[in-house]
Structure formats: C-alpha cells, structure tokens
Design an enzyme around this catalytic site. Structure first.
Site, PDB file in Angstrom:
ATOM      1  N   HIS A 421       0.809  -1.221   0.000  1.00 16.92           N
ATOM      2  CA  HIS A 421       0.000   0.000   0.000  1.00 16.92           C
ATOM      3  C   HIS A 421       0.842   1.271   0.000  1.00 16.92           C
ATOM      4  CE1 HIS A 421      -3.909   1.583  -0.194  1.00 16.92           C
ATOM      5  NE2 HIS A 421      -4.519   0.733   0.624  1.00 16.92           N
ATOM      6  N   ASP A 425      -2.590   1.484  -4.765  1.00 19.23           N
ATOM      7  CA  ASP A 425      -3.866   1.783  -4.116  1.00 19.23           C
ATOM      8  C   ASP A 425      -4.973   0.950  -4.749  1.00 19.23           C
ATOM      9  OD1 ASP A 425      -2.803   3.848  -2.402  1.00 19.23           O
ATOM     10  OD2 ASP A 425      -2.695   5.116  -4.184  1.00 19.23           O
TER      11      ASP A 425
END
Length: 450
Positions: A421, A425
């Site tokens: 992350h 995304d």
C-alpha cells in the site's frame, strides 16, 4: 595463506564461493564429512544454504579433511574459510599445494567452477533420510526402504512419497516384499491410489505432503528441527510483513471458455511439446499483458522513490516437500503461451528435483501462485519482498451464475491480490485485476498458443 594454514602444512582453506552478486554470505546447512575423512576432487563436503537456494559444496582438491572451521547452522561470509583439506602427496607434487594448478588456475577458481557441478555430484547423499510420511506409506505396503530399488527424485536422491506411490503403481513392490500378505487379499494399487476429486481441482499430480525431521520428544509432544532453508523463509516472511503494509483484494473470473480451450489442445500440445499445458500458462499470459498496461505493478519501494522495472520477470511459487521456492521466468512478456508452458514445466521439475541454480531464483519482479492446485478458493498471500504485489489463482469450480437474467453453470475462479500500500492503491489494483480478468475471459477455442 591464512594463519590457520600454518598449523596444517599443505592444507588448503576451502572458502565460501562468490555464488551470486547479491549474496554476501551463506549458512553451512550440513557437513557431509568430518576431520580425518579422505575426499576426492568434486566430492560434496557440505550443503551451503542461502536465501535463494541450497547448493552442495564440492571439494576443490583431493586430500584429507583436517579441520571444520564453521559449525552446522553457522553463517560464513563469501571468501571466509569453512574447512581445511590437507592435499594428498600426488596432488601436492602436481603443484596444487601452492594454491595453483599447473595450468595457472587457482584453487579458489577451481572451487568456484566446481560449485557449478555440485548438482550432479553425490546424488545419493540424502537417500537414507526418510520422512515420517514416507516411512508410514512404505510400512503400509510392506516395503523395506533400505532394500527396495526405488529411485529417489528428492534433493540429493531422497525418496519422496511420490516415489513410493510410483513404485507401488509399477507393481514392483509386490516382488520385493520379504513376506507377502496372505491374510487378506491386497487392494489393487490403481484403486488404492485413485485420488478423490470433489472440488473441481485441476491438478496434474497429487499435492506434495510436507516431510518433517523429528528430533526427539515424548508421548505428549515432539520436536521438528528448523532447517536453514526454513530459517531463510522465516526471515523473508518476517521482513515482508514488518516492512510492507499489506492490503488485499479479490475478483471473480469466468474461465469457461479457457477450460474448453485447454481441453481441446492439451493432448495435441503434449504430443508436440512433451509437456502438459496448464491453466497457469494462460494466467501468466494474462498477467503480463495487464502489467504492460499498468507498469506500476512491476515496481519496488526505494524510500525516496519508486523503481519501476522494465523487464517483467515472473516469480512462480513452487511447493516442495521441504519449502516453497520462487524460481523466475525471465522476460515473461516476450513469451507466448506455449513458451510459458515450457518454462513452467522446466522450473517446476528443477525445483522438485532440487536442481535450481541461483540464476533461476534471481530478478523476479512480480509473483504468481497457483494456490488453486490445492483446492483453495480464497487466499491472502504474503508479498515476495521487495516486490509490490503477489497474485494467487484459486481453484476452478463450477458455480451457478446469472447471465442476462438467466442462471447458467459456469467454470469460475477467484484471483486474489496482495499489494504494497506504499506503492499501490485500490483504484490501480482494481483496474489491473479487471484487465487480467478481461484477458483471461478473452481466451477461447480460436486462441493461438504460438
């Protein structure tokens, strides 16, 4: 010459070779020799374990082992001596004692070259080591492992559960039993080994059953030795989950047309290429096509920048009886479906035979795991550090689905994606999975494999 050598006249220090550019050390997994043993050139003296592979270390010279400098399980840097070998008189007279062959090749160069031949030396080094699963299966069928002519396909010639099953199916087991079973009629081998398929599995062979090395214990517990390979896996997994903020997403794919395509071409492909064409080859083609459209998936985190790799090198998670390894298909985006199928088969065979080299394990940029081969329908993979994502292909199962307001039975599979992350995304990964889905669903009976 090192200080240690002054105590052993004519002794040659055997050092950790420079196995790969990124490796600076290796762990001595197991010594095959002890002080006083006589070894010939290229005889395996120990196992060296790295974060990538386990390789057998051959002796660069002929002589007598005088001292082991590094204990089992201890780590040594590249270039550090791990043992001393006093050369035999003939070898010393030939000029090896000075560290040089008559043709000018140093002992260190000879040792490094010998590592390349280590995979084919002493194939039977681990044959006498039987896992509990192997011993139990052999006992059930009255097979004496020490006497039976069973060819071991595991690392170092080790006999695996699959080798026992193949031996039983061949009918040779009945001829080698010391005392034939007369109390009850034997169960036909083919019938006894017939796998039960209830979950839509698309397996080309039985799933591997992990073996264990039992140290000691009592009736309440037993201990399993942690091997250097397992230690390396533990370090990598801990680093991945500690440094990478994992996120996860999943998408469902209709692979009915792909199933029909594979059913149509698999027999002809096997005759032509000599290997099975699996669903994984089509998946890799779909994945590399999607990575071309979304190259950020093929990247690594570098603190102040994101490094996007131009080459798409796919790491394949391949399970063995001892561990899970990730050999790499280099430049997978330049290969067609047939080429990917050949690469998958070759790497899988080398992994399970313990024949992987360091070059087979390096350079991966994106990992794919066929968890569906074990019947899994949903999984949360740990990212193969330092890559940005890990995709799993789950089991293909028939499900009722709604198509144009009508219910139809279709072959469906889940694709699961773990992502870093820091780099990726939900939006970009959602689009990436959609593209993989589109690519998979575009395969049909008119698709050209070449």
């Amino acid at each position: 010459m090192s200080e240690t050598n002054t105590n052993h006249r004519g002794a040659v220090p055997v050092t950790v070779p420079h196995l790969a550019e990124s490796l600076v050390s290796a762990t001595v997994g197991k010594w095959m020799v002890k002080p006083g043993d006589t070894v010939r050139q290229y005889d395996v003296i120990c196992e060296l374990v790295t974060d990538k592979v386990t390789t057998e270390m051959p002796s660069p010279v002929e002589g007598v082992v005088t001292e082991l400098l590094v204990a089992e399980g201890a780590e040594a840097a590249v270039g550090d001596p791990i043992c001393l070998i006093a050369q035999s008189g003939a070898a010393h007279a030939a000029g090896i004692g000075g560290g040089m062959e008559r043709d000018g090749t140093s002992a260190e160069q000879l040792q490094t070259a010998a590592v390349a031949q280590a995979q084919s030396v002493n194939e039977q080094s681990m044959r006498p080591r039987y896992s509990p699963a192997v011993q139990m299966l052999a006992a059930e069928h009255g097979i004496r492992l020490d006497d039976a002519p069973i060819r071991g396909t595991g690392i170092g010639g080790r006999i695996t559960r699959k080798d026992i099953l193949a031996y039983i199916e061949s009918g040779a087991a009945a001829a080698t039993r010391r005392q034939p079973q007369t109390q009850q009629p034997p169960v036909p081998a083919a019938e006894a080994l017939q796998p039960v398929r209830t979950s839509g599995l698309h397996l080309s062979e039985e799933p591997r059953i992990p073996s264990i090395e039992v140290e000691h214990g009592d009736n309440r517990e037993y201990f399993i030795d942690v091997t250097p390979v397992r230690n390396a896996i533990a370090r990598a997994m801990r680093q991945s989950v500690t440094e990478i903020p994992h996120a996860w997403t999943m998408i469902e794919v209709d692979v009915t047309n792909l199933v029909n395509l594979r059913h149509k071409v698999k027999e002809e492909f096997l005759k032509r290429e000599g290997v099975n064409i699996t669903y994984l080859a089509f998946l890799l083609k779909a994945v590399v096509g999607a990575i071309k459209d979304y190259p950020i998936m093929n990247s690594v985190w570098a603190v102040d920048k994101i490094i996007v790799k131009r080459d798409i090198n796919v790491s394949l998670a391949v399970g063995t009886e001892e561990s899970v390894l990730t050999p790499v298909i280099q430049q997978a985006d330049r290969k067609n479906v047939a080429g990917l199928a050949r690469e998958i088969d070759e790497l899988a065979r080398k992994t399970r035979a313990g024949k992987l080299t360091l070059s087979d394990m390096q350079g991966g940029t994106f990992t794919v795991n066929n968890t569906g081969s074990f019947g899994s329908v949903l999984s949360y993979p740990i990212i193969n550090y330092p890559q940005a994502a890990n995709l799993t292909f789950e089991s293909i199962v028939k499900r009722p689905v709604v198509i144009k307001d009508m219910i139809a039975v279709r072959s469906m599979a889940n694709l699961c994606l773990s992502l870093d992350h820091r780099i990726l995304d939900g939006v970009i990964c959602g689009r990436f999975l959609q593209r993989v889905k589109e690519n998979l669903e575009s395969f049909d009976e008119t698709t050209n494999l070449y």
